[in-house]
Enzyme design. Structure first.
Site, mmCIF file in Angstrom:
data_model
loop_
_atom_site.group_PDB
_atom_site.id
_atom_site.type_symbol
_atom_site.label_atom_id
_atom_site.label_comp_id
_atom_site.label_asym_id
_atom_site.label_seq_id
_atom_site.Cartn_x
_atom_site.Cartn_y
_atom_site.Cartn_z
ATOM 1 N N ASP A 132 -64.567 40.408 -45.478
ATOM 2 C CA ASP A 132 -65.786 39.298 -45.527
ATOM 3 C C ASP A 132 -66.614 39.662 -44.258
ATOM 4 O O ASP A 132 -66.075 39.396 -42.975
ATOM 5 C CB ASP A 132 -65.192 37.984 -45.472
ATOM 6 C CG ASP A 132 -66.322 36.948 -45.842
ATOM 7 O OD1 ASP A 132 -67.465 37.180 -45.569
ATOM 8 O OD2 ASP A 132 -65.850 35.837 -46.314
ATOM 9 N N GLU A 149 -67.344 41.374 -50.109
ATOM 10 C CA GLU A 149 -68.072 40.252 -50.270
ATOM 11 C C GLU A 149 -69.448 40.573 -50.704
ATOM 12 O O GLU A 149 -70.089 40.220 -51.767
ATOM 13 C CB GLU A 149 -68.184 39.105 -49.425
ATOM 14 C CG GLU A 149 -69.073 37.895 -49.990
ATOM 15 C CD GLU A 149 -69.245 36.928 -48.670
ATOM 16 O OE1 GLU A 149 -69.700 35.722 -49.213
ATOM 17 O OE2 GLU A 149 -69.209 37.042 -47.659
ATOM 18 N N THR A 171 -71.442 31.962 -43.243
ATOM 19 C CA THR A 171 -72.763 32.350 -43.116
ATOM 20 C C THR A 171 -73.756 31.222 -42.756
ATOM 21 O O THR A 171 -74.556 31.341 -42.115
ATOM 22 C CB THR A 171 -73.337 32.764 -44.321
ATOM 23 O OG1 THR A 171 -72.101 33.762 -44.914
ATOM 24 C CG2 THR A 171 -74.572 33.541 -44.422
ATOM 25 N N ASP A 229 -62.317 35.504 -48.699
ATOM 26 C CA ASP A 229 -62.315 34.457 -47.642
ATOM 27 C C ASP A 229 -60.896 33.878 -47.151
ATOM 28 O O ASP A 229 -60.794 33.409 -45.967
ATOM 29 C CB ASP A 229 -62.405 33.110 -48.339
ATOM 30 C CG ASP A 229 -63.910 32.966 -48.851
ATOM 31 O OD1 ASP A 229 -64.950 33.463 -48.104
ATOM 32 O OD2 ASP A 229 -64.180 32.687 -50.088
ATOM 33 N N ILE A 264 -69.310 38.310 -42.890
ATOM 34 C CA ILE A 264 -69.528 37.222 -42.190
ATOM 35 C C ILE A 264 -69.041 35.804 -42.900
ATOM 36 O O ILE A 264 -69.540 35.536 -44.234
ATOM 37 C CB ILE A 264 -71.215 36.870 -42.124
ATOM 38 C CG1 ILE A 264 -71.830 37.942 -41.287
ATOM 39 C CG2 ILE A 264 -71.503 35.655 -41.143
ATOM 40 C CD1 ILE A 264 -73.153 37.623 -41.251
ATOM 41 N N ASP A 265 -68.041 35.195 -42.378
ATOM 42 C CA ASP A 265 -67.370 34.010 -43.113
ATOM 43 C C ASP A 265 -67.910 33.017 -42.349
ATOM 44 O O ASP A 265 -67.682 32.819 -41.049
ATOM 45 C CB ASP A 265 -65.876 34.264 -43.337
ATOM 46 C CG ASP A 265 -65.305 33.072 -44.115
ATOM 47 O OD1 ASP A 265 -65.702 32.987 -45.143
ATOM 48 O OD2 ASP A 265 -64.225 32.169 -43.316
#
Length: 283
Positions: free
Chosen positions: A95, A79, A100, A226, A97-98
């Site tokens: 990802d 990402e 955020t 995601d 930090i999914d």
């Protein structure tokens, strides 16, 4: 599956290892920012020097570096911009930090998500929530599990068969124009189901479908990072999943949907009848 069948156990183990290590790095970063007073509510990550962006990028750099060491020649899509062409047919989708905004506001529903595909087909994935300590993972043909406090249990999607009794998760875009469209869709979905939940993390929403904590999930405009890991976890837990593909761009507003097998057809019919099967229209 050819080569995939021989590699998925190893690929899953790497996903698990790096998701956990990345999550510990992110949690440490958040604690440091909070202690320094640098963690402040904001709408999104704002710039290259935004402290949240720094944590995001540090996690992705760590994971990409470890993958380069452990799996030289594999491709990487992250990402935060990590990009390596695959020489092996294996591609990692990251990802760091999914969720955020949850991270930003001090809420605990965020995760590190790592999926891996072989020749374009999802092979394994792991999603780690450092705040709950839950590590969700799966590999093609091996089922899905969640591990917490050293104990592992099998994940099974909901057995619910009635749409009206189904708890449905969803999410919303950063774009105000898209949120307006999503609100109209939600207004049509809500009367048809038990209730709606909005967690703020697509990866964890898909894991919640896998765990039977929600009966279904839908969202427009998600990106491959995601849903890559969450999609195989939900699928291996017995859910039905449809997403735009690993080469898709979330910018086209396409739909991702997952549900327990007993309500899958009803969820898809509802979304189709209210016009939600099509991508959101551009602002």
């Amino acid at each position: 599956m050819g080569r995939m069948s021989g590699d998925v156990t190893e690929l899953r183990a790497i996903c698990e290892q790096l998701a956990r290590q990345g999550g510990e790095l992110v949690a440490t970063g958040r604690a440091r920012l909070d202690a320094d007073g640098a963690l402040r509510p904001a709408e999104t990550k704002s710039s290259e020097v935004d402290p949240v962006t720094v944590v995001d990028k540090a996690c992705e750099r760590f994971i990409a570096g470890e993958l380069a060491r452990l799996r030289p020649g594999d491709g990487i899509v992250g990402e935060e911009g990590s990009s390596t062409e695959s020489e092996t047919g294996v591609e990692w989708i990251i990802d760091p930090i999914d969720g955020t905004v949850n991270f930003l506001y001090g809420l605990d529903n965020y995760a590190v998500s790592i999926g891996v595909a072989v020749n374009g087909e999802l092979a394994a994935g792991a999603v780690f929530n450092p705040q709950s300590g839950e590590l969700f993972s799966a590999a093609a043909g091996q089922g899905a599990t969640v591990e917490r406090d050293g104990e592992s249990s099998e994940l099974r999607a909901s057995h619910e068969t009635t749409l009206a009794l189904s708890l449905v998760a969803t999410g919303f875009s950063y774009s105000a124009a898209w949120r307006e469209q999503q609100a109209r869709i939600l207004a049509s979905v809500l009367p048809a189901v038990r209730d709606i939940r909005r967690s703020g993390s697509a990866a964890l929403d898909l894991c919640n479908v896998a765990a039977g904590r929600v009966d279904a999930y839908y969202e427009h405009g998600t990106h491959p990072w995601d849903y890559a890991a969450g999609a195989i976890i939900a699928t291996e837990a017995g859910a039905r999943v449809n997403h735009p593909g690993l080469n898709a761009s979330g910018h086209n507003g396409a739909l991702t949907v997952a549900a327990g097998p007993g309500v899958w057809e009803q969820v898809c019919e509802l979304l189709n009848n209210i016009g939600a099967s099509s991508p959101l229209t551009s602002p």
